[in-house]
Design an enzyme around this catalytic site. Structure first.
Site, PDB file in Angstrom:
ATOM      1  N   PRO A  49      -4.139  38.188  32.322  1.00 10.18           N
ATOM      2  CA  PRO A  49      -5.238  39.265  33.556  1.00 10.18           C
ATOM      3  C   PRO A  49      -6.030  39.793  32.608  1.00 10.18           C
ATOM      4  O   PRO A  49      -5.104  40.798  32.860  1.00 10.18           O
ATOM      5  CB  PRO A  49      -4.463  38.816  35.097  1.00 10.18           C
ATOM      6  CG  PRO A  49      -3.103  38.578  34.798  1.00 10.18           C
ATOM      7  CD  PRO A  49      -3.082  38.286  33.677  1.00 10.18           C
ATOM      8  N   GLU A  50      -7.114  40.025  32.484  1.00 10.28           N
ATOM      9  CA  GLU A  50      -7.638  41.373  32.885  1.00 10.28           C
ATOM     10  C   GLU A  50      -8.274  41.540  32.969  1.00 10.28           C
ATOM     11  O   GLU A  50      -8.384  40.758  34.418  1.00 10.28           O
ATOM     12  CB  GLU A  50      -7.728  41.289  31.327  1.00 10.28           C
ATOM     13  CG  GLU A  50      -7.702  40.828  30.361  1.00 10.28           C
ATOM     14  CD  GLU A  50      -7.997  40.838  28.633  1.00 10.28           C
ATOM     15  OE1 GLU A  50      -8.787  41.667  28.262  1.00 10.28           O
ATOM     16  OE2 GLU A  50      -7.615  40.043  27.668  1.00 10.28           O
ATOM     17  N   HIS A  80      10.288  31.406  39.627  1.00  7.21           N
ATOM     18  CA  HIS A  80       9.992  32.588  39.367  1.00  7.21           C
ATOM     19  C   HIS A  80       9.404  33.464  40.231  1.00  7.21           C
ATOM     20  O   HIS A  80       8.369  34.726  40.864  1.00  7.21           O
ATOM     21  CB  HIS A  80       9.187  33.147  38.205  1.00  7.21           C
ATOM     22  CG  HIS A  80       9.196  32.000  37.219  1.00  7.21           C
ATOM     23  ND1 HIS A  80      10.353  32.101  36.461  1.00  7.21           N
ATOM     24  CD2 HIS A  80       8.839  30.492  36.474  1.00  7.21           C
ATOM     25  CE1 HIS A  80      11.309  31.639  35.591  1.00  7.21           C
ATOM     26  NE2 HIS A  80      10.017  30.814  35.741  1.00  7.21           N
TER      27      HIS A  80
END
Length: 277
Positions: free
Chosen positions: A2-3, A92
């Site tokens: 993610p940016e 996770h």
DNA sequence: AGAGATGTTAAGCG
DNA sequence: TCGCTTAACATCTC
């Protein structure tokens, strides 16, 4: 990975899903992810209401009704999802926020690189990354004068310069390759040698690219998905990233891939001419 | 099976 | 002190 546009998409999704919800109880499965003792983390958030979710650069800021902010950085693989209470958590899942309405907000991160920091409101500047973050890549915040000033004194390469979040916030590997292609600047160009006209073009492209990518709900290249588990659409708009060997959309030359500052780097060898000292 | 991918930051260097 | 470079983090994919 993610940016800024992906984090903004996550922020919007989470706002729709959990803004106004109250946390009953918190489970900390992987304590290395947080900056305080698990007991402090749990006690500070139990019974608190999420009143607002903000974003600064790639950081998510959950505001609570006790003047506490949960700062969350997804790094490479961090994801949030909201599930019905009792459904089996994923392999996770590292933090679970049990809400007061039979739902759970879960933080999942296959690489465990993501981090959460609990702070009192107004202490943002004390965090090492958030405290030194540069301006948002917007028309208002990223002024030409500022960009010119910091670029003119930088002797390093433009790609690592743009990846440095203390210069400006939000760009990551994918969007840096994209805005450099759009601006016809080679990623290894010495930053201080970039002309005023090129700085103007670079600034406009950064601002436009961020706007458009947010509009397209982000880019899904590897594994990014929003809080609803949906992929973004912006990957279809990419001009160079992931296009090694394919023709440049401007000149038809084959896009090349190299390594710059330890990052996979895509560029057009004809459109983007390297200028070094 | 080993290399590659990726964002951030601490540590190292000049 | 500052700016730049490198390595470490952890794990999955190819």
């Amino acid at each position: 990975m993610p940016e800024l546009p992906e984090v903004e998409t996550v922020r919007t999704g989470l706002t729709n899903l959990v803004e106004g919800s109250t946390i009953n109880r918190v489970e900390v499965i992987y304590p290395k992810m947080i900056n305080v003792a698990p007991e402090v983390f749990k006690n500070s958030l139990a019974g608190r209401k999420i009143i607002k979710i903000d974003r600064r650069g790639k950081y998510l800021l959950f505001r609570f009704d006790n003047n506490i902010t949960l700062v969350s950085h997804l790094r490479m693989e961090g994801k949030y999802d909201v599930e019905t209470e009792g459904t089996a958590p994923g392999k996770h899942t590292h933090i679970i926020f049990h809400l007061n309405d039979d739902r759970e907000l879960r933080y999942n991160d296959s690489r465990k690189f993501g981090r959460m920091y609990l702070i009192h409101n107004g202490e943002e500047h004390t965090l090492s990354g958030l405290g030194t973050l540069g301006p948002e890549p917007t028309e208002q915040d990223l002024t030409f004068e500022y960009l010119k000033k910091i670029m003119n004194k930088s002797r390093g390469k433009i790609k690592p310069f743009l990846l440095n979040q203390s210069h400006l916030a939000g760009l990551g590997n994918i969007y840096v390759d994209e805005v450099l292609w759009m601006s016809k600047i080679h990623p290894e160009t010495t930053t201080s040698l970039i002309s005023d006209d090129e700085i103007k073009s670079l600034r406009n492209n950064i601002i436009e690219e961020m706007k458009n990518a947010i509009k397209g709900h982000g880019t899904t290249v590897h594994s990014y998905s929003n809080a609803y588990g949906e992929a973004g659409q912006f990957q279809d708009k990419l001009k160079v990233y992931g296009r090694k060997g394919q023709p440049c959309f401007r000149c038809g030359s084959k896009i090349e891939k190299t390594v710059v500052a330890q990052r996979g780097t895509h560029f057009c060898p004809k459109c983007q001419i390297k200028v070094i000292k």
